[in-house]
Design a protein around this motif. Structure first.
Motif, PDB file in Angstrom:
ATOM      1  N   GLY A 143      -4.998   8.711  -7.760  1.00  0.00           N
ATOM      2  CA  GLY A 143      -5.978   9.838  -7.703  1.00  0.00           C
ATOM      3  C   GLY A 143      -6.574   9.866  -6.151  1.00  0.00           C
ATOM      4  O   GLY A 143      -6.300   9.141  -5.412  1.00  0.00           O
ATOM      5  N   PRO A 144      -7.237  10.962  -6.001  1.00  0.00           N
ATOM      6  CA  PRO A 144      -7.761  11.272  -4.851  1.00  0.00           C
ATOM      7  C   PRO A 144      -8.517  10.274  -4.013  1.00  0.00           C
ATOM      8  O   PRO A 144      -8.507   9.842  -2.979  1.00  0.00           O
ATOM      9  CB  PRO A 144      -8.619  12.624  -4.704  1.00  0.00           C
TER      10      PRO A 144
ATOM     11  N   LEU B  90       0.876  -1.119   0.122  1.00  0.00           N
ATOM     12  CA  LEU B  90       0.081  -0.063   0.008  1.00  0.00           C
ATOM     13  C   LEU B  90       0.876   1.329   0.060  1.00  0.00           C
ATOM     14  O   LEU B  90       0.462   2.227  -0.625  1.00  0.00           O
ATOM     15  CB  LEU B  90      -0.954  -0.142   1.205  1.00  0.00           C
ATOM     16  N   LEU B  91       2.090   1.232   0.767  1.00  0.00           N
ATOM     17  CA  LEU B  91       2.860   2.184   0.802  1.00  0.00           C
ATOM     18  C   LEU B  91       3.440   2.738  -0.588  1.00  0.00           C
ATOM     19  O   LEU B  91       3.493   3.945  -1.197  1.00  0.00           O
ATOM     20  CB  LEU B  91       3.916   2.334   1.940  1.00  0.00           C
ATOM     21  N   GLU B  92       3.701   1.649  -1.305  1.00  0.00           N
ATOM     22  CA  GLU B  92       4.358   1.679  -2.738  1.00  0.00           C
ATOM     23  C   GLU B  92       3.025   2.215  -3.689  1.00  0.00           C
ATOM     24  O   GLU B  92       3.452   3.042  -4.528  1.00  0.00           O
ATOM     25  CB  GLU B  92       4.945   0.497  -2.983  1.00  0.00           C
TER      26      GLU B  92
ATOM     27  N   ILE C 192      -6.395   3.822   0.000  1.00  0.00           N
ATOM     28  CA  ILE C 192      -4.999   3.330   0.440  1.00  0.00           C
ATOM     29  C   ILE C 192      -5.176   3.817   1.913  1.00  0.00           C
ATOM     30  O   ILE C 192      -4.334   3.009   2.822  1.00  0.00           O
ATOM     31  CB  ILE C 192      -3.948   3.813  -0.069  1.00  0.00           C
ATOM     32  N   GLN C 193      -5.253   4.902   2.315  1.00  0.00           N
ATOM     33  CA  GLN C 193      -5.122   5.528   3.653  1.00  0.00           C
ATOM     34  C   GLN C 193      -6.094   4.744   4.601  1.00  0.00           C
ATOM     35  O   GLN C 193      -5.634   4.441   5.773  1.00  0.00           O
ATOM     36  CB  GLN C 193      -5.418   6.855   3.923  1.00  0.00           C
ATOM     37  N   ALA C 194      -7.320   4.436   4.256  1.00  0.00           N
ATOM     38  CA  ALA C 194      -8.064   3.703   5.147  1.00  0.00           C
ATOM     39  C   ALA C 194      -7.728   2.314   5.334  1.00  0.00           C
ATOM     40  O   ALA C 194      -7.566   1.757   6.427  1.00  0.00           O
ATOM     41  CB  ALA C 194      -9.477   3.800   4.503  1.00  0.00           C
TER      42      ALA C 194
END
Length: 55
Positions: free
Chosen positions: A23-24, A14-16, A30-32
């Motif tokens: 996109g937003p 996910l960090l990659e 990804i952040q969730a």
């Protein structure tokens, strides 16, 4: 593969994905997912997630 290793591997992927300038909407997703992984890691063993201690 242990649960912790699996979570850490998912976190790395996910960090990659974040580094590839998503996109937003994808960034939010990804952040969730990263937040869920962090919570799971903290619940498994909070001492390990915090790093080494001086005790």
């Amino acid at each position: 593969m242990s649960t912790v290793a699996n979570l850490l591997a998912r976190k790395q992927v996910l960090l990659e994905r974040l580094e590839s300038d998503p996109g937003p909407n994808e960034r939010e997703e990804i952040q969730a997912l990263l937040a869920q992984i962090e919570t799971a890691l903290n619940l498994l063993d909070p001492r390990d997630a915090a790093g080494p201690s001086d005790e």
